[in-house]
Scaffold this motif. Structure first.
Motif, PDB file in Angstrom:
ATOM      1  N   PRO A 168      12.256   3.691 -23.666  1.00 19.66           N
ATOM      2  CA  PRO A 168      11.364   3.002 -22.731  1.00 19.66           C
ATOM      3  C   PRO A 168      11.856   3.146 -21.295  1.00 19.66           C
ATOM      4  CG  PRO A 168      11.944   1.591 -24.587  1.00 19.66           C
ATOM      5  CD  PRO A 168      12.831   2.785 -24.663  1.00 19.66           C
ATOM      6  N   PRO A 169      10.940   3.168 -20.335  1.00 18.90           N
ATOM      7  CA  PRO A 169      11.353   3.324 -18.933  1.00 18.90           C
ATOM      8  C   PRO A 169      12.399   2.310 -18.481  1.00 18.90           C
ATOM      9  CG  PRO A 169       8.983   3.580 -19.131  1.00 18.90           C
ATOM     10  CD  PRO A 169       9.473   3.159 -20.471  1.00 18.90           C
ATOM     11  N   ALA A 170      12.261   1.072 -18.903  1.00 18.91           N
ATOM     12  CA  ALA A 170      13.223   0.045 -18.476  1.00 18.91           C
ATOM     13  C   ALA A 170      14.626   0.375 -18.951  1.00 18.91           C
ATOM     14  CB  ALA A 170      12.796  -1.331 -18.990  1.00 18.91           C
ATOM     15  N   ARG A 171      14.747   0.953 -20.149  1.00 18.24           N
ATOM     16  CA  ARG A 171      16.083   1.302 -20.655  1.00 18.24           C
ATOM     17  C   ARG A 171      16.693   2.439 -19.843  1.00 18.24           C
ATOM     18  NH1 ARG A 171      18.479  -2.153 -23.298  1.00 18.24           N
ATOM     19  NH2 ARG A 171      17.248  -2.112 -25.225  1.00 18.24           N
ATOM     20  N   HIS A 172      15.868   3.402 -19.449  1.00 17.22           N
ATOM     21  CA  HIS A 172      16.365   4.455 -18.556  1.00 17.22           C
ATOM     22  C   HIS A 172      17.000   3.837 -17.313  1.00 17.22           C
ATOM     23  CE1 HIS A 172      14.918   8.281 -20.271  1.00 17.22           C
ATOM     24  NE2 HIS A 172      13.792   7.664 -20.616  1.00 17.22           N
ATOM     25  N   ASP A 227       0.228   4.753 -16.746  1.00 17.17           N
ATOM     26  CA  ASP A 227      -0.607   4.673 -15.554  1.00 17.17           C
ATOM     27  C   ASP A 227       0.236   4.407 -14.311  1.00 17.17           C
ATOM     28  OD1 ASP A 227      -0.099   1.905 -15.526  1.00 17.17           O
ATOM     29  OD2 ASP A 227      -1.938   1.440 -16.607  1.00 17.17           O
ATOM     30  N   VAL A 228      -0.420   4.363 -13.177  1.00 20.52           N
ATOM     31  CA  VAL A 228       0.269   4.208 -11.897  1.00 20.52           C
ATOM     32  C   VAL A 228       1.053   2.901 -11.843  1.00 20.52           C
ATOM     33  CG1 VAL A 228      -0.099   3.883  -9.415  1.00 20.52           C
ATOM     34  CG2 VAL A 228      -1.302   5.704 -10.617  1.00 20.52           C
ATOM     35  N   ALA A 229       0.494   1.853 -12.433  1.00 19.14           N
ATOM     36  CA  ALA A 229       1.188   0.567 -12.435  1.00 19.14           C
ATOM     37  C   ALA A 229       2.535   0.657 -13.141  1.00 19.14           C
ATOM     38  CB  ALA A 229       0.314  -0.501 -13.089  1.00 19.14           C
ATOM     39  N   ASP A 230       2.623   1.499 -14.170  1.00 20.06           N
ATOM     40  CA  ASP A 230       3.895   1.681 -14.867  1.00 20.06           C
ATOM     41  C   ASP A 230       4.940   2.292 -13.940  1.00 20.06           C
ATOM     42  OD1 ASP A 230       2.917   0.723 -17.355  1.00 20.06           O
ATOM     43  OD2 ASP A 230       1.998   2.671 -17.740  1.00 20.06           O
ATOM     44  N   VAL A 231       4.532   3.229 -13.101  1.00 18.24           N
ATOM     45  CA  VAL A 231       5.458   3.849 -12.147  1.00 18.24           C
ATOM     46  C   VAL A 231       5.944   2.810 -11.146  1.00 18.24           C
ATOM     47  CG1 VAL A 231       5.756   5.650 -10.415  1.00 18.24           C
ATOM     48  CG2 VAL A 231       4.308   6.077 -12.423  1.00 18.24           C
ATOM     49  N   ALA A 261       0.835  -1.203   0.000  1.00 19.71           N
ATOM     50  CA  ALA A 261       0.000   0.000   0.000  1.00 19.71           C
ATOM     51  C   ALA A 261       0.870   1.253   0.000  1.00 19.71           C
ATOM     52  CB  ALA A 261      -0.928  -0.003   1.210  1.00 19.71           C
ATOM     53  N   VAL A 262       1.972   1.219   0.749  1.00 18.03           N
ATOM     54  CA  VAL A 262       2.890   2.365   0.767  1.00 18.03           C
ATOM     55  C   VAL A 262       3.496   2.586  -0.614  1.00 18.03           C
ATOM     56  CG1 VAL A 262       5.046   3.265   1.722  1.00 18.03           C
ATOM     57  CG2 VAL A 262       3.401   2.117   3.221  1.00 18.03           C
ATOM     58  N   LEU A 263       3.945   1.499  -1.242  1.00 20.05           N
ATOM     59  CA  LEU A 263       4.545   1.630  -2.568  1.00 20.05           C
ATOM     60  C   LEU A 263       3.519   2.097  -3.588  1.00 20.05           C
ATOM     61  CD1 LEU A 263       7.462   1.146  -3.514  1.00 20.05           C
ATOM     62  CD2 LEU A 263       6.678  -1.003  -4.514  1.00 20.05           C
ATOM     63  N   ASP A 264       2.288   1.615  -3.473  1.00 16.51           N
ATOM     64  CA  ASP A 264       1.223   2.076  -4.370  1.00 16.51           C
ATOM     65  C   ASP A 264       0.974   3.572  -4.199  1.00 16.51           C
ATOM     66  OD1 ASP A 264       0.737  -0.293  -5.648  1.00 16.51           O
ATOM     67  OD2 ASP A 264      -0.922  -0.895  -4.354  1.00 16.51           O
ATOM     68  N   SER A 265       0.992   4.026  -2.945  1.00 16.20           N
ATOM     69  CA  SER A 265       0.778   5.444  -2.684  1.00 16.20           C
ATOM     70  C   SER A 265       1.913   6.277  -3.272  1.00 16.20           C
ATOM     71  CB  SER A 265       0.657   5.687  -1.177  1.00 16.20           C
ATOM     72  OG  SER A 265       0.409   7.051  -0.907  1.00 16.20           O
ATOM     73  N   CYS A 266       3.148   5.788  -3.128  1.00 15.01           N
ATOM     74  CA  CYS A 266       4.299   6.483  -3.727  1.00 15.01           C
ATOM     75  C   CYS A 266       4.149   6.558  -5.245  1.00 15.01           C
ATOM     76  CB  CYS A 266       5.598   5.761  -3.370  1.00 15.01           C
ATOM     77  SG  CYS A 266       6.110   5.883  -1.646  1.00 15.01           S
ATOM     78  N   ALA A 267       3.738   5.448  -5.851  1.00 18.67           N
ATOM     79  CA  ALA A 267       3.584   5.412  -7.306  1.00 18.67           C
ATOM     80  C   ALA A 267       2.466   6.341  -7.769  1.00 18.67           C
ATOM     81  CB  ALA A 267       3.318   3.983  -7.764  1.00 18.67           C
ATOM     82  N   ARG A 268       1.369   6.379  -7.032  1.00 20.48           N
ATOM     83  CA  ARG A 268       0.244   7.246  -7.395  1.00 20.48           C
ATOM     84  C   ARG A 268       0.659   8.706  -7.359  1.00 20.48           C
ATOM     85  NH1 ARG A 268      -3.956  10.118  -4.946  1.00 20.48           N
ATOM     86  NH2 ARG A 268      -3.100   9.713  -2.879  1.00 20.48           N
ATOM     87  N   MET A 269       1.387   9.091  -6.304  1.00 21.79           N
ATOM     88  CA  MET A 269       1.819  10.486  -6.206  1.00 21.79           C
ATOM     89  C   MET A 269       2.875  10.815  -7.251  1.00 21.79           C
ATOM     90  SD  MET A 269       0.102  12.234  -4.057  1.00 21.79           S
ATOM     91  CE  MET A 269       1.211  13.643  -4.101  1.00 21.79           C
ATOM     92  N   ALA A 270       3.818   9.901  -7.478  1.00 28.30           N
ATOM     93  CA  ALA A 270       4.838  10.145  -8.502  1.00 28.30           C
ATOM     94  C   ALA A 270       4.182  10.280  -9.876  1.00 28.30           C
ATOM     95  CB  ALA A 270       5.866   9.023  -8.509  1.00 28.30           C
ATOM     96  N   TRP A 271       3.145   9.480 -10.130  1.00 31.97           N
ATOM     97  CA  TRP A 271       2.392   9.605 -11.378  1.00 31.97           C
ATOM     98  C   TRP A 271       1.782  10.995 -11.495  1.00 31.97           C
ATOM     99  CZ3 TRP A 271      -2.615  10.892 -12.494  1.00 31.97           C
ATOM    100  CH2 TRP A 271      -3.085  10.607 -13.783  1.00 31.97           C
TER     101      TRP A 271
END
Length: 589
Positions: free
Chosen positions: A493-497, A523-527, A229-239
């Motif tokens: 692509p993000p993975a290459r970064h 989307d958030v899942a990508d983050v 849940a913490v990581l999801d929240s971080c990803a949502r905000m970073a998105w």
């Protein structure tokens, strides 16, 4: 100087050249490089060296734009201010006296041209008891707002705006408030923020178990939360707003060169220098765009430039007047420097290596391994010539070296403009665009223009067409092999970064500042995927920026963090549910 373009001259005049009391520029770019080289070379006399010979060596590196130190060195060397470091970390104790003492120190550092990083993990959580008054604590985020407001009023050295990094451990009871602190537009605008994770967090995450939240005042667990849940929240905000980033403190401390001196808990504002409390770092970057000879790397030139850079940075420590006595003491004891690179994408173009390729990752690994060995060898030679850093016998180094750390990859947002090269290890933003700083700077990629003319497809009409575009991959009149060489940050692509970042990190003492760019419709899942990949590949911290995700950024010299100020539709965070998009975040015409 005929090797400076119009952008470089504009930046130097606005921010670096010396001015009189009336604000009139009283220095030329050539005189700036002479001033800096002369001042830093004066340190040689302390060890019986030849200042004149070293001054010439420094001047050649600076005036040719093959190596540039961090901005405070260019601004302040040989001046009354004489504060030459870019990065500082300050402790924030759990007391009113301690917190406001840290605030005063922050003001002094910002005024001198430096940026500051903090962990607020020692500050008791909101709602906790205040024993002396019987009141209730307001928590770390409330004090961050005070630091932010103070920073807003201080312009660094009259030329640089203040910048901070705020860090909170994932086990702090206020971690949710911290993660969402930037949800309101404009909140904490002078802060980057990162959540500090460790092995216990990731073990719990992988096991699907809860982990405890610890009150720093008592050291006792007060609650337990789901790390997912913490990581999801971080990803949502970073998105939504580009923050928080995620730090991997266990990885950072596994490579802490002075563990007997203390545990690292914070970094500088861009994350490339994890530092102990009251520690600073002097940074500088090799311009890789000038380290190629035809389609090959000039390894001898690169080696010479790295060695000159390490000596210059060590001399900068000697010559610097730090704003606090505690910083003077810590810097004298550890002498950390951070030599990095800029112009990586330019070098890839010269070598005909697409940024988005396995070959680029392999080259990054080979390149930084070479630079790291040259830098460490230069530091060993300085230890023989002078003396090792005083804490080296308590360090993890197995032989005497002059500097506890020698390498770090900084963003180089402004010095790359002076050098006329691509920033740091980032892909280019575009081949022609206006950079939204200093009233607008016209950026044209000289390598693209040269290739276009050599291959016979250059025209003013083509340049007008690609101006302001964040990709040239659909421009058919540009040959495919050329398009591949000019992958922009949007094309990669993000993975290459992350793979590029990890390849450099493998050979860097400190850390790597890099932005992982994702598309506006990600989307958030990508983050969250980026966070997990960064953990798997062993980087020390990660920052994700979704195109158009916020209107302003303290690192405003990065055009990726200024785009879409008017062109994009803005989506409230609540519109992004369960990692999915309702489609309303498409770019408008």
């Amino acid at each position: 100087m005929d090797n400076l373009d119009d952008v470089a001259e504009t930046v130097l005049e606005a921010r670096y050249l010396q001015q009189d009391e009336a604000g009139n520029v009283v220095e030329t770019p050539a005189e700036l490089f002479e001033r800096v080289a002369h001042d830093l070379a004066r340190a040689e006399s302390q060890w019986g060296g030849d200042p004149d010979a070293v001054e010439e060596r420094f001047h050649d590196a600076l005036s040719s734009l093959e190596f540039l130190p961090n901005s405070p060195t260019l601004m302040n060397a040989g001046t009354e201010l004489q504060q030459l470091a870019a990065c500082f970390v300050l402790p924030v104790p759990d007391s009113i006296d301690g917190i406001f003492s840290a605030l005063k120190s922050t003001a002094l550092i910002h005024q001198s041209g430096g940026g500051t990083g903090f962990t607020f993990g020692d500050v008791r959580p909101s709602g906790d008891v205040v024993m002396k008054t019987g009141g209730v604590a307001s928590g770390p985020v409330s004090f961050m707002r005070i630091f932010d407001a103070a920073t807003e009023q201080i312009k660094q050295g009259g030329r640089r705006r203040g910048a901070n990094m705020g860090i909170l451990p994932a086990h702090h009871p206020d971690v949710d408030d911290f993660v969402t602190a930037k949800e309101e537009e404009g909140a904490l605008r002078n802060f980057n923020v990162s959540v500090a994770t460790d092995e216990a967090f990731w073990d719990a995450y992988e096991a699907g178990e809860q982990y405890p939240l610890i009150n720093p005042r008592t050291g006792e667990a007060v609650d337990a939360v789901d790390p997912e849940a913490v990581l999801d929240s971080c990803a949502r905000m970073a998105w939504g707003v580009g923050d928080p980033g995620v730090l991997f403190l266990d990885r950072i401390n596994a490579e802490n060169p002075t563990p007997e001196v203390g545990r690292i808990r914070a970094t500088n504002p861009c994350g490339e220098t994890p530092l102990l409390p009251y520690e600073a770092c002097v940074l500088g970057s090799v311009n890789l765009s000038k380290m190629t000879d035809g389609d090959a790397v000039d390894w001898d030139k690169l080696d010479r430039t790295v060695r000159t850079g390490v000596r210059l940075l060590d001399n900068a420590i000697t010559r610097s007047d730090f704003p606090l006595e505690a910083i003077e003491v810590r810097m004298a004891a550890n002498r950390k420097v951070g030599l990095g690179v800029m112009g990586f994408h330019d070098a890839l173009v010269d070598l005909e290596i697409p940024y988005d390729s396995e070959k680029a990752v392999d080259f990054a690994d080979e390149l930084m391994a070479f630079i790291s060995e040259s830098a460490r060898d230069a530091s060993r030679e300085l230890a023989d010539e002078r003396e090792p850093f005083p804490n080296w016998e308590e360090s993890t180094h197995d032989e005497p070296v002059r500097n506890a750390t020698t390498t770090s990859i900084a963003p180089t947002g402004t010095i790359s403009l002076i050098a006329g090269c691509s920033a740091s290890i980032e892909p280019v933003y575009g081949v022609a665009y206006e950079k939204h700083v200093l009233g607008g700077l016209d950026q044209v990629n000289d390598r693209f223009v040269d290739v276009a003319k050599e291959r016979g497809f250059y025209s003013e009409e083509l340049m007008d067409r690609v101006r302001g575009e964040d990709s040239i991959q659909d421009v058919e009149e540009i040959p495919e092999d050329v398009r591949e060489l000019f992958h922009t940050a949007h094309d990669v692509p993000p993975a290459r970064h992350v793979e590029i970042q990890a390849a450099f990190q493998e050979h860097v003492d400190n850390a790597v500042s890099k932005t992982v760019n994702i598309s506006h419709d990600a989307d958030v899942a990508d983050v969250r995927d980026v966070f997990e990949l960064a953990r798997d590949l062993g980087v020390k911290g990660i920052t994700v920026f979704r195109s158009g995700s916020r209107r302003e950024q303290i690192l405003g010299e990065d055009p990726l963090k200024e785009e879409c100020a008017s062109e994009c539709d803005w989506v409230p965070l609540e519109a992004e549910m369960d990692g999915g998009s309702d489609g309303s975040n498409a770019e408008s015409d």
